[in-house]
Write a protein that holds these residues in place. Structure first.
Motif, mmCIF file in Angstrom:
data_model
loop_
_atom_site.group_PDB
_atom_site.id
_atom_site.type_symbol
_atom_site.label_atom_id
_atom_site.label_comp_id
_atom_site.label_asym_id
_atom_site.label_seq_id
_atom_site.Cartn_x
_atom_site.Cartn_y
_atom_site.Cartn_z
ATOM 1 N N THR A 1 -1.296 1.242 12.156
ATOM 2 C CA THR A 1 -1.696 0.701 10.851
ATOM 3 C C THR A 1 -3.074 1.210 10.437
ATOM 4 O O THR A 1 -3.325 1.430 9.248
ATOM 5 C CB THR A 1 -1.677 -0.840 10.867
ATOM 6 N N GLY A 2 -3.963 1.425 11.401
ATOM 7 C CA GLY A 2 -5.276 1.983 11.068
ATOM 8 C C GLY A 2 -5.152 3.385 10.498
ATOM 9 O O GLY A 2 -5.824 3.740 9.518
ATOM 10 N N ASP B 1 -3.674 3.144 7.002
ATOM 11 C CA ASP B 1 -4.694 2.691 6.057
ATOM 12 C C ASP B 1 -5.602 3.835 5.635
ATOM 13 O O ASP B 1 -5.921 3.998 4.444
ATOM 14 C CB ASP B 1 -5.541 1.570 6.682
ATOM 15 N N SER B 2 -6.034 4.631 6.612
ATOM 16 C CA SER B 2 -6.961 5.723 6.293
ATOM 17 C C SER B 2 -6.291 6.778 5.428
ATOM 18 O O SER B 2 -6.951 7.415 4.600
ATOM 19 C CB SER B 2 -7.496 6.360 7.583
ATOM 20 N N CYS C 1 -3.760 6.186 3.289
ATOM 21 C CA CYS C 1 -3.524 5.638 1.942
ATOM 22 C C CYS C 1 -4.786 5.773 1.106
ATOM 23 O O CYS C 1 -4.749 6.127 -0.073
ATOM 24 C CB CYS C 1 -3.112 4.173 2.023
ATOM 25 N N SER C 2 -5.951 5.508 1.729
ATOM 26 C CA SER C 2 -7.204 5.562 0.975
ATOM 27 C C SER C 2 -7.574 6.989 0.598
ATOM 28 O O SER C 2 -8.171 7.234 -0.434
ATOM 29 C CB SER C 2 -8.327 4.921 1.795
ATOM 30 N N TYR D 1 2.438 -3.093 4.117
ATOM 31 C CA TYR D 1 3.351 -1.969 3.911
ATOM 32 C C TYR D 1 4.772 -2.448 3.646
ATOM 33 O O TYR D 1 5.207 -3.460 4.194
ATOM 34 C CB TYR D 1 3.328 -1.035 5.131
ATOM 35 N N SER E 1 0.539 -5.898 7.443
ATOM 36 C CA SER E 1 -0.663 -5.133 7.118
ATOM 37 C C SER E 1 -0.609 -4.545 5.718
ATOM 38 O O SER E 1 -1.489 -3.769 5.332
ATOM 39 C CB SER E 1 -0.861 -4.009 8.146
ATOM 40 N N LYS F 1 0.811 -1.216 0.000
ATOM 41 C CA LYS F 1 0.000 0.000 0.000
ATOM 42 C C LYS F 1 0.847 1.270 0.000
ATOM 43 O O LYS F 1 0.449 2.298 -0.554
ATOM 44 C CB LYS F 1 -0.893 0.034 1.251
#
Length: 382
Positions: free
Chosen positions: A372-373, A376-377, A379-380, A149, A147, A120
């Motif tokens: 990681t949360g 993730d947010s 990256c999106s 990365y 996760s 990601k």
């Protein structure tokens, strides 16, 4: 920081530019070099006299640190710590050395998800004072890589496996420039080229990461700071007359180890069982602080304190509320002053400095999940 119970492993000389890849353990030769023993260090429980002799070498220079690390690698992997016992399987790793612009060999390492998992983003780690990216961070990196990365890390000059006098920081900006230089190369690697890229700085590494961001405002998609050293509280600063003495002496004998150092394990690790494992971080710098290093750290935090309002990156700050090594109030100060419109501060009740290494298993996983949360947010969003 940890190690284990193998007592017969002997370290070989390490070729300075040799690469090692995993999966699979490398088979190292067993011929030991002559050991130069320095002043007696605290013995590590659970390992043989031979291994303690290896750990007691003079670590001023990188070849000795590399030999000691090799001797203890298998020991570390068997430690009774959640970061090692529950490390995700299948993570691909690579180690190599890069020559920096000052002619120093810089140790680099990567952790990639197992084959077939889409990457990601790139997460570039900046370690703290005295530390290395080859100990507890091995387990941290594997969790983040699992996760999705690509995780990358380097040892600063003078620390870990990189060249340079151990624990010596002649100029804090040299560390900042080296991080910029090495991660510029890494961001161009084919597996992460063109992807989002994030800085992850811990303790002193938080100060380095912020200074890297301030020099390259548009080069990073976010900065994650774990217990950052971005300002020294007034209670921790030496009195001003003593600061002047330190500055004067640092000009006369910059490399001298004269600044008193405490054993920080008790302050940094809340879990007493995990605290015992700190002794296994055998290539960490735990001696008295060198004069010039102390002055550079003080100057760097003073400078950063005056620039926090220029911090504009998306920002995640994580800090133990009971941290006595770096003050959680300083993270609140950074959170309030930073110009970033996207910023998050997470304080963990009762937690000490090493929130990723020295807390309960549940707290360690909570902090990793928060990191990681957030990644993730972001990256999106991109």
């Amino acid at each position: 920081m940890p190690h284990s119970l193998i007592s017969t492993f002997r370290p070989p000389p390490l070729h300075p530019l040799r690469r090692r890849r995993s999966p699979g353990n490398s088979d190292f030769p067993t011929k030991s070099p002559n050991l130069k023993i320095m002043a007696k260090k605290k013995a590590i429980e659970g390992v043989s006299d031979q291994m303690n002799a290896i750990a007691s070498q003079n670590l001023d220079h990188a070849p000795a640190r590399r030999r000691v690390r090799l001797a203890f690698t298998q020991v570390q992997e068997q430690l009774d710590h959640v970061l090692f016992k529950m490390a995700p399987p299948g993570i691909r790793t690579e180690e190599w050395f890069e020559m920096n612009s000052k002619g120093q060999e810089i140790f680099c390492k990567s952790w990639l998800p197992k084959p077939g998992v889409r990457i990601k983003a790139a997460v570039c780690f900046v370690h703290g004072y005295g530390d290395t990216c080859t100990f507890f961070f091995e387990g941290i990196a594997k969790r983040i890589a699992a996760s999705g990365y690509g995780v990358y890390a380097i040892d600063h000059p003078g620390f870990g496996l990189s060249e340079g006098l151990h624990g010596y920081v002649p100029n804090f900006n040299d560390i900042v420039d080296n991080v910029t230089e090495q991660y510029t190369k890494i961001k161009g690697r084919p597996e992460v080229r063109g992807m989002p890229r994030f800085l992850l700085g811990q303790s002193m590494g938080g100060a380095v990461a912020l200074k890297v961001h301030l020099k390259e405002q548009r080069e990073w998609d976010g900065v994650v700071l774990v217990a950052p050293m971005c300002k020294i509280s007034e209670e921790m600063k030496p009195p001003e007359p003593l600061q002047k003495v330190l500055i004067f002496l640092s000009r006369l004998m910059p490399k001298a180890k004269l600044v008193p150092a405490k054993d920080l394990a008790e302050l940094a690790f809340r879990d007493p069982q995990k605290r015992k494992l700190a002794d296994y971080n055998v290539i960490s710098y735990s001696d008295q602080t060198r004069l010039k290093t102390a002055v550079e750290l003080l100057n760097a935090t003073n400078e950063l304190e005056s620039q926090v309002e220029k911090v504009s990156s998306p920002l995640l700050i994580l800090h133990g509320a009971a941290d006595k090594v770096t003050d959680a109030n300083i993270s609140k100060f950074l959170y309030e002053k930073a110009a970033s419109k996207d910023k998050t501060l997470k304080l963990y009740d009762g937690s000490y400095h090493c929130i990723l290494e020295g807390e309960s298993d549940e707290r360690i996983f909570e902090v990793l999940d928060d990191i990681t949360g957030w990644l993730d947010s972001h990256c999106s969003v991109r």
